[in-house]
Write an enzyme that holds these catalytic residues in place. Structure first.
Site, PDB file in Angstrom:
ATOM      1  N   SER A 187      48.927 -67.144  17.682  1.00 19.33           N
ATOM      2  CA  SER A 187      49.623 -66.135  16.871  1.00 19.33           C
ATOM      3  C   SER A 187      49.067 -66.006  15.461  1.00 19.33           C
ATOM      4  O   SER A 187      49.789 -66.111  14.464  1.00 19.33           O
ATOM      5  CB  SER A 187      51.119 -66.464  16.831  1.00 19.33           C
ATOM      6  N   ARG A 212      54.460 -74.846  21.649  1.00 20.77           N
ATOM      7  CA  ARG A 212      55.187 -75.062  22.897  1.00 20.77           C
ATOM      8  C   ARG A 212      54.204 -75.037  24.061  1.00 20.77           C
ATOM      9  O   ARG A 212      53.237 -74.263  24.056  1.00 20.77           O
ATOM     10  CB  ARG A 212      56.238 -73.969  23.106  1.00 20.77           C
ATOM     11  N   ASP A 256      51.298 -63.691  20.090  1.00 22.09           N
ATOM     12  CA  ASP A 256      52.684 -63.915  20.503  1.00 22.09           C
ATOM     13  C   ASP A 256      53.431 -62.612  20.768  1.00 22.09           C
ATOM     14  O   ASP A 256      54.256 -62.538  21.682  1.00 22.09           O
ATOM     15  CB  ASP A 256      53.445 -64.778  19.491  1.00 22.09           C
TER      16      ASP A 256
END
Length: 492
Positions: free
Chosen positions: A176, A108, A229
């Site tokens: 992440s 994203r 994350d």
């Protein structure tokens, strides 16, 4: 001729007898099908059992490993990585900041306008799928693809986002995967997880790779913060709620981060953090304990994975693996108990063909005939007209696997609360504690989420449990990364 004829007769008789025996065994197998399937189901339920006593042993083991990981590098399966985030967002940050969130099969990109009044005036995001071949290709191709999509996103920046005069755009990079953080804006990759495998990147600085790709793609932007994350989710949660002390991701993969006292980190040799605290990225997916209720299906999944022997906890609780474990149980039932008829459906042998969203849909099926289960079996495995008893077995397996995963995740959270002294009454005080939660598994798998929440309350008891809340932080990792880019801006 007589001898030859007799030989043929003998052979023919043997063949007939063998065929008759096969038919008899087949008939017996079919007649005992339900019993055998029930036996397999009972065995699975027993091996996946997670009584409160076992969960408390697991949480105690988690706490022990946390201490060991904080004491020294390599002291535990838990990396307990120092994030270099010692000042979480205050709410006074202003301007336009970007985030890039890479942590699974999608990434994203996001931008926010901060007002300096503990609020986000506006935000926009885009989500992009990563082609599977890029997950196992080379680093330059992967990062060029990401930077090209980021360039498109920046080009669409609308007039409502006001970049302060004379400032370069800044980005928080949520990466992440296990990283050895070197500073707030640099870190080297320890290993890949979640299906990625680009060996030449291991040991290299991931920010350097992104910065070089952005330069090749003409993106004028500085990476101000490299975060995991969970660290981003913690920052995003804390921005709106000062009681947030930990964050847990339950999505494709799983991880946790929390705020630790600097004095409780023996391996930290840097200057004392200004706040006296440091955010720790646990990398709890790699947790392992003899108390974990592992089954033959878990062991085989692990041995056939890209990272055998690693991420055992993650492989038992996260979204990437729950559907695959379900498939393996169904395959065993098809092979040993003819659950789907005489022939094993070919697609049932395809690894990872059954995703956790399909498992969730089947688990949540409340129709009298379990029509959703029937349609998913047809769509995924080409299994038509599965009878109702078979569909009920599928739902029961979903329940067993989701319950085990959720209860284990609750035990992990209890381990964090024990380490930080928030699991019991101390000096007559019970602090309000909020754990920021993010990830599609937690957000969308309702049965899993409710089981996790109920289990944590069960383990804590009513008195403490009512002071501990799990709060969904949608896209917390992305927003948190943008906030950390702001709080670590070169202009602050």
């Amino acid at each position: 001729m007589g001898k030859v004829t007799m030989g043929v007769a003998v052979v023919g008789s043997a063949a007939v007898c063998a065929a008759a025996a096969l038919i008899m065994r087949h008939r017996m197998r079919i007649s005992n099908r339900c019993v055998t399937a029930a036996d397999i189901l009972k065995e699975l339920e027993e091996k996946c059992a997670t009584p409160a006593s076992k969960l408390k042993q697991i949480s105690d083991a988690m706490t022990v490993e946390m201490h060991a990981g904080l004491a020294s590098e390599g002291g535990s399966k838990l990396k307990m990585l120092i994030s270099y985030v010692d000042n979480l967002p205050t709410g006074e940050e202003q301007g336009v900041f970007y985030a890039l969130d890479l942590g699974g099969t999608n990434f994203r990109v996001l931008r926010v306008q901060l007002t300096g009044k503990s609020s986000i005036e506006c935000q926009e995001f885009a989500e992009v799928s990563i082609p599977p071949q890029l997950m196992v290709g080379d680093a330059e191709t992967l990062f060029d693809y990401i930077a090209a999509e980021l360039a498109k996103f920046v080009a669409d920046e609308s007039e409502k986002f006001q970049l302060l005069a004379g400032r370069q755009r800044e980005l928080g990079f949520t990466f992440s995967f296990p990283v050895m953080q070197l500073s707030i804006d640099s870190g080297t990759l320890i290993r890949w997880t979640k299906g990625f495998s680009i060996e030449k990147m291991i040991g290299q600085d991931v920010v350097v790779h992104l910065a070089e790709a952005m330069k090749r793609q003409g993106v004028n932007m500085r990476v101000s913060a490299l975060v995991n994350d969970t660290v981003g989710t913690l920052a995003g949660g804390r921005y709106g709620n000062k009681d947030v002390v930990a964050a847990v991701i339950l999505g494709t993969g799983s991880n946790a981060a929390y705020v630790e006292r600097a004095q409780a980190i023996p391996k930290w040799h840097g200057p004392p953090p200004k706040t006296g605290e440091m955010v720790i990225n646990m990398e709890w997916g790699n947790f392992r304990s003899s108390h974990l209720p592992l089954t033959e299906y878990d062991n085989k999944l692990d041995s056939e994975s890209l990272n055998p022997g690693e991420q055992i906890f993650e492989k038992m609780i996260s979204g990437m693996y729950l559907g695959e474990i379900l498939r393996r149980v169904l395959l065993r039932m098809a092979e040993d108990a003819a659950l789907f008829g005489d022939t094993v459906p070919p697609k049932l042998k395809t690894q990872f063909i059954l995703r956790t969203p399909e498992m969730s849909a089947m688990h949540h099926d409340t129709s009298p005939d379990l029509n959703v289960v029937g349609s998913k079996l047809k769509d995924v495995f080409d299994i038509s007209d599965a009878p109702l008893p078979t569909r009920k077995i599928v739902v029961e397996i979903c329940n067993i696997m989701a319950t085990r995963g959720a209860r284990l995740a609750a035990a992990g959270i209890l381990g964090i609360l024990k380490k930080t002294g928030r699991d019991t009454v101390r000096d007559g005080d019970i602090p309000d504690t909020v754990v920021a939660m993010d990830g599609g598994l937690y957000e969308h798998y309702t049965e899993y989420r409710h089981c996790l929440e109920n289990t944590l309350h069960e383990l804590l008891g009513d008195e403490v449990g009512k002071h501990v809340k799990l709060v969904l932080s949608t896209d917390g990792s992305g927003i948190g990364a943008a906030l950390l880019a702001a709080s670590h801006s070169q202009y602050v």
